[in-house]
Design a protein around this motif. Structure first.
Motif, PDB file in Angstrom:
ATOM      1  N   ASP A  80       1.067  -1.504  -0.109  1.00 45.38           N
ATOM      2  CA  ASP A  80      -0.206  -0.186  -0.061  1.00 45.38           C
ATOM      3  C   ASP A  80       0.963   0.947   0.298  1.00 45.38           C
ATOM      4  N   TYR A  81       0.571   2.081  -0.992  1.00 43.08           N
ATOM      5  CA  TYR A  81       1.436   3.288  -1.054  1.00 43.08           C
ATOM      6  C   TYR A  81       0.733   4.579  -1.377  1.00 43.08           C
ATOM      7  N   LEU A  82       1.138   5.613  -1.243  1.00 44.28           N
ATOM      8  CA  LEU A  82       0.217   7.181  -1.561  1.00 44.28           C
ATOM      9  C   LEU A  82       1.072   6.836  -3.090  1.00 44.28           C
ATOM     10  N   MET A  83       0.041   7.671  -4.195  1.00 47.13           N
ATOM     11  CA  MET A  83       0.058   7.885  -5.448  1.00 47.13           C
ATOM     12  C   MET A  83      -0.788   9.071  -5.026  1.00 47.13           C
ATOM     13  N   SER A  84       0.031  10.388  -6.580  1.00 47.84           N
ATOM     14  CA  SER A  84      -0.877  11.388  -6.191  1.00 47.84           C
ATOM     15  C   SER A  84      -1.840  11.460  -7.340  1.00 47.84           C
ATOM     16  N   LEU A  85      -2.730  12.054  -7.201  1.00 36.17           N
ATOM     17  CA  LEU A  85      -4.395  12.077  -7.835  1.00 36.17           C
ATOM     18  C   LEU A  85      -3.999  12.150  -9.493  1.00 36.17           C
ATOM     19  N   LYS A  86      -3.637  13.080  -9.933  1.00 26.52           N
ATOM     20  CA  LYS A  86      -3.104  12.839 -11.347  1.00 26.52           C
ATOM     21  C   LYS A  86      -2.691  11.319 -12.021  1.00 26.52           C
ATOM     22  N   ALA A  87      -1.688  10.811 -11.492  1.00 28.11           N
ATOM     23  CA  ALA A  87      -1.692   9.069 -11.355  1.00 28.11           C
ATOM     24  C   ALA A  87      -2.436   8.090 -10.999  1.00 28.11           C
ATOM     25  N   TYR A  88      -3.016   8.258  -9.532  1.00 28.48           N
ATOM     26  CA  TYR A  88      -4.233   7.628  -9.823  1.00 28.48           C
ATOM     27  C   TYR A  88      -5.130   7.472 -10.850  1.00 28.48           C
ATOM     28  N   ILE A  89      -5.705   8.618 -11.424  1.00 28.07           N
ATOM     29  CA  ILE A  89      -6.834   9.413 -12.142  1.00 28.07           C
ATOM     30  C   ILE A  89      -5.878   8.594 -13.910  1.00 28.07           C
ATOM     31  N   HIS A  90      -4.621   8.680 -13.713  1.00 26.46           N
ATOM     32  CA  HIS A  90      -4.365   8.022 -15.278  1.00 26.46           C
ATOM     33  C   HIS A  90      -4.578   6.602 -15.506  1.00 26.46           C
ATOM     34  N   SER A  91      -4.098   6.187 -14.649  1.00 31.26           N
ATOM     35  CA  SER A  91      -3.820   4.364 -14.478  1.00 31.26           C
ATOM     36  C   SER A  91      -3.929   3.874 -13.044  1.00 31.26           C
ATOM     37  N   GLY A  92      -3.339   4.737 -12.384  1.00 35.38           N
ATOM     38  CA  GLY A  92      -3.186   3.963 -11.063  1.00 35.38           C
ATOM     39  C   GLY A  92      -4.608   2.967 -10.695  1.00 35.38           C
ATOM     40  N   HIS A  93      -5.751   3.441 -11.030  1.00 43.47           N
ATOM     41  CA  HIS A  93      -6.855   2.394 -10.333  1.00 43.47           C
ATOM     42  C   HIS A  93      -7.182   1.425 -10.885  1.00 43.47           C
ATOM     43  N   GLU A  94      -6.322   1.179 -12.079  1.00 47.78           N
ATOM     44  CA  GLU A  94      -6.003   0.209 -12.581  1.00 47.78           C
ATOM     45  C   GLU A  94      -6.043  -0.979 -11.670  1.00 47.78           C
ATOM     46  N   GLY A  95      -6.625  -1.868 -11.323  1.00 48.83           N
ATOM     47  CA  GLY A  95      -5.294  -3.515 -10.358  1.00 48.83           C
ATOM     48  C   GLY A  95      -4.805  -3.308  -9.799  1.00 48.83           C
ATOM     49  N   VAL A  96      -4.111  -1.936  -9.043  1.00 50.06           N
ATOM     50  CA  VAL A  96      -3.360  -1.067  -7.909  1.00 50.06           C
ATOM     51  C   VAL A  96      -3.993  -1.507  -6.310  1.00 50.06           C
ATOM     52  N   PRO A  97      -3.510  -2.429  -5.531  1.00 50.90           N
ATOM     53  CA  PRO A  97      -3.861  -3.129  -4.607  1.00 50.90           C
ATOM     54  C   PRO A  97      -4.541  -2.004  -3.578  1.00 50.90           C
ATOM     55  N   SER A  98      -5.299  -1.429  -2.159  1.00 47.56           N
ATOM     56  CA  SER A  98      -4.924  -0.835  -1.385  1.00 47.56           C
ATOM     57  C   SER A  98      -4.488   0.550  -2.092  1.00 47.56           C
ATOM     58  N   VAL A  99      -4.555   1.396  -2.837  1.00 48.02           N
ATOM     59  CA  VAL A  99      -3.821   2.616  -3.490  1.00 48.02           C
ATOM     60  C   VAL A  99      -4.474   4.151  -2.512  1.00 48.02           C
ATOM     61  N   LYS A 100      -3.672   4.238  -2.404  1.00 55.13           N
ATOM     62  CA  LYS A 100      -4.140   5.679  -1.070  1.00 55.13           C
ATOM     63  C   LYS A 100      -4.152   7.199  -1.904  1.00 55.13           C
TER      64      LYS A 100
ATOM     65  N   LEU B  65      -7.377  11.519   3.748  1.00 57.78           N
ATOM     66  CA  LEU B  65      -6.276  10.474   3.444  1.00 57.78           C
ATOM     67  C   LEU B  65      -7.592   9.415   2.847  1.00 57.78           C
ATOM     68  N   ILE B  66      -7.935   8.994   1.331  1.00 57.72           N
ATOM     69  CA  ILE B  66      -8.555   7.762   0.936  1.00 57.72           C
ATOM     70  C   ILE B  66      -7.843   6.805   0.730  1.00 57.72           C
ATOM     71  N   THR B  67      -8.384   5.420   1.113  1.00 60.16           N
ATOM     72  CA  THR B  67      -7.533   4.055   1.058  1.00 60.16           C
ATOM     73  C   THR B  67      -8.745   3.772   0.017  1.00 60.16           C
ATOM     74  N   ASN B  68      -8.565   3.233  -1.392  1.00 63.39           N
ATOM     75  CA  ASN B  68      -9.551   2.236  -2.204  1.00 63.39           C
ATOM     76  C   ASN B  68     -10.635   3.110  -2.965  1.00 63.39           C
ATOM     77  N   PRO B  69     -10.803   4.555  -3.309  1.00 60.41           N
ATOM     78  CA  PRO B  69     -12.132   4.790  -3.245  1.00 60.41           C
ATOM     79  C   PRO B  69     -12.355   4.410  -5.119  1.00 60.41           C
ATOM     80  N   ARG B  70     -13.556   4.781  -5.200  1.00 62.91           N
ATOM     81  CA  ARG B  70     -13.836   4.159  -6.461  1.00 62.91           C
ATOM     82  C   ARG B  70     -14.190   5.763  -7.313  1.00 62.91           C
ATOM     83  N   PHE B  71     -13.583   4.575  -8.309  1.00 64.86           N
ATOM     84  CA  PHE B  71     -13.156   5.146  -9.427  1.00 64.86           C
ATOM     85  C   PHE B  71     -14.600   5.263 -10.577  1.00 64.86           C
TER      86      PHE B  71
END
Length: 501
Positions: A173-193, A260-266
């Motif tokens: 589980d690691y901290l990710m920027s919002l831009k990286a999460y929207i671009h590709s971080g929401h695809e199969g990354v477990p317990s993303v923050k 600090l949001i863990t596992n948001p829905r995209f």
């Protein structure tokens, strides 16, 4: 002689006649069913009543919980009313802790135990919610350390000069920027923050969800929803809160509350000829929301949000308590006449200085008519959203409260002297300065008619018709005025205390 019969020695026993139906109905209405109003309220709302634990409970932390029957007291503090929101501290009196196995239907990150709570009169378990805590209080700061926060973060620390790196390197589980999460971080990354700051909280809406809406899971129903705009240093988007989660947004402060949001829905954006939407986030069954977490990344993001607010804010209230306007304008001490270049050098040499002075400037632009057509002569901010109108009072569309507005500083364009210029909207004007700019100083008026007109405040400007507003604009265009200003590093902008013609 007729002798009396034996029936005369016995009298028929009479029973009291039953009351009339009308009387019985009257009695049934006036008498209760044996329960007091306090007992009924305690049954319907068990969390509002006072509760004393039966037996002795042991004070432990969550990581010390063991599965099995026992008496455990968690975070034992005071008691308050029962309103469930994200980020609210709770006190739990527990009598049994169960293991949260991997076979559970819904797996929540970091959750390894379940504490059943049944708040009733005969129960040995209870839960209380603690509200109305000031953000700077010691009670509010309890339990704010993020889950899975490593000790390496304390050594690295957040810097106000550069963005801190992620502090979750020891786990998947690691901290990710919002831009990286929207671009590709929401695809199969477990317990993303993701760590974000609240930009604004929209009004409550009642929407009807479609049968294929996967966000609400209740197709065809009318549901409450609120849109919360969030951002970090890389991007921004909308966080949707549905139904029971809507109440959490009431206490969130724009440009101050950190999430600090863990596992948001995209929800990916939709781009087609008929419809186009931006990416949206929401809270799911496996999501965790930590409000105002205490660690360096959150501190850095909050400082960045404050700096962005100063640069982009359309309204900054005038700080009336820093300077004495009357002494600065007409006091016995002679005020120094600065040029813009002298003022810039003076502030750079002593950034923490608090002083007043005068500037003689020429107004190169006036936009009264432009802002009047845009319905933005007056402006303020409420609920993190700009609120504008052509009158000094308006109702916020979010909280439905009437707010007092001030003149929009962008009605005055660029001001210059022989050494420099001040861009449009960068000055903070007091009410006195606005009045003197449009009507002059009342003490300088000559006859009674001028005095009566000069006594009017700047609010009179909002009552003028189009021709009168155009006349005021033409009068101010290319005029030379002397501004009495005040400077303080706390504000970071020039504040106009008064105007002299």
């Amino acid at each position: 002689m007729v002798s009396p019969s034996i029936q005369t020695f016995y009298r028929k026993e009479t029973s009291p006649s039953p009351p009339k139906p009308s009387k019985m109905q009257h009695i049934s209405k006036t008498q209760n069913d044996g329960f007091t109003s306090a007992e009924i309220a305690a049954t319907l709302r068990p969390l509002t009543r006072a509760w004393k634990p039966k037996g002795v409970h042991e004070y432990v932390t969550i990581d010390q919980l063991q599965a099995g029957p026992c008496r455990i007291k968690l975070l034992a503090t005071g008691i308050e009313h029962d309103c469930l929101r994200f980020g609210v501290r709770v006190t739990v009196w527990a009598s049994f802790v169960a293991e949260y196995t991997a076979a559970s239907a819904i797996r929540v990150p970091y959750v390894s135990a379940i504490v059943p709570v049944h708040p009733s009169l005969s129960s040995t378990s209870c839960i209380k919610f603690h509200h109305d805590e000031a953000p700077d209080s010691e009670e509010y700061r309890l339990c704010r350390r993020p889950l899975d926060y490593g000790d390496t973060a304390a050594a690295v620390g957040g810097s106000s000069q550069q963005q801190p790196s992620s502090y979750f390197p020891s786990t998947p589980d690691y901290l990710m920027s919002l831009k990286a999460y929207i671009h590709s971080g929401h695809e199969g990354v477990p317990s993303v923050k993701i760590l974000v700051c609240v930009s604004s909280v929209g009004p409550r809406k009642v929407v009807k969800s479609s049968s294929s809406d996967k966000t609400t899971t209740q197709g065809g129903m009318e549901l409450e929803m609120v849109e919360v705009r969030i951002f970090d240093e890389t991007s921004g988007c909308v966080l949707l809160l549905w139904e029971d989660k809507v109440a959490s947004a009431r206490t969130w402060i724009p440009n101050q509350t950190i999430l600090l949001i863990t596992n948001p829905r995209f929800r990916p954006p939709i781009n087609n000829k008929k419809n186009a939407t931006a990416p949206e986030l929401s809270i799911g069954f496996t999501s965790l929301v930590e409000v105002d977490p205490a660690f360096p990344d959150a501190d850095w993001l909050r400082r960045m949000a404050v700096g962005r607010t100063k640069r982009e804010s359309v309204y900054i209230p005038f700080p009336a308590s820093i300077w004495d306007a009357e002494v600065a304008i007409k006091g016995p001490d002679h005020q120094v006449l600065f040029t813009l270049a002298d003022l810039d050098n003076f502030v750079r040499d002593d950034p923490d200085a608090i002083f007043t002075g005068k500037l003689n400037l020429v107004i190169l632009g006036v936009r009264i008519m432009e802002n009047s057509r845009a319905n933005s002569l007056c402006i303020t901010e409420c609920c993190g959203v700009p609120l504008s109108a052509n009158r000094p009072r308006a109702t916020c569309k979010n909280c439905r409260m009437e707010r007092v507005l001030t003149l929009n500083p962008r009605i005055i364009g660029c001001l210059v002297d022989e050494t420099g210029s001040i861009a449009m909207g960068k000055l903070i004007w007091s009410d006195r300065a606005w009045t003197e700019l449009f009507f002059g100083d009342p003490s300088d008026a000559g006859d009674a008619d001028q005095k009566n007109g000069a006594e009017n405040s700047w609010e009179e400007l909002t009552g003028l018709d189009t021709n009168a507003l155009r006349s005021v604009e033409e009068h101010l265009q290319f005029s030379r005025v002397t501004l009495t200003f005040g400077w303080s590093s706390v504000v970071g902008r020039l504040c106009v205390l008064g105007v002299e013609w």
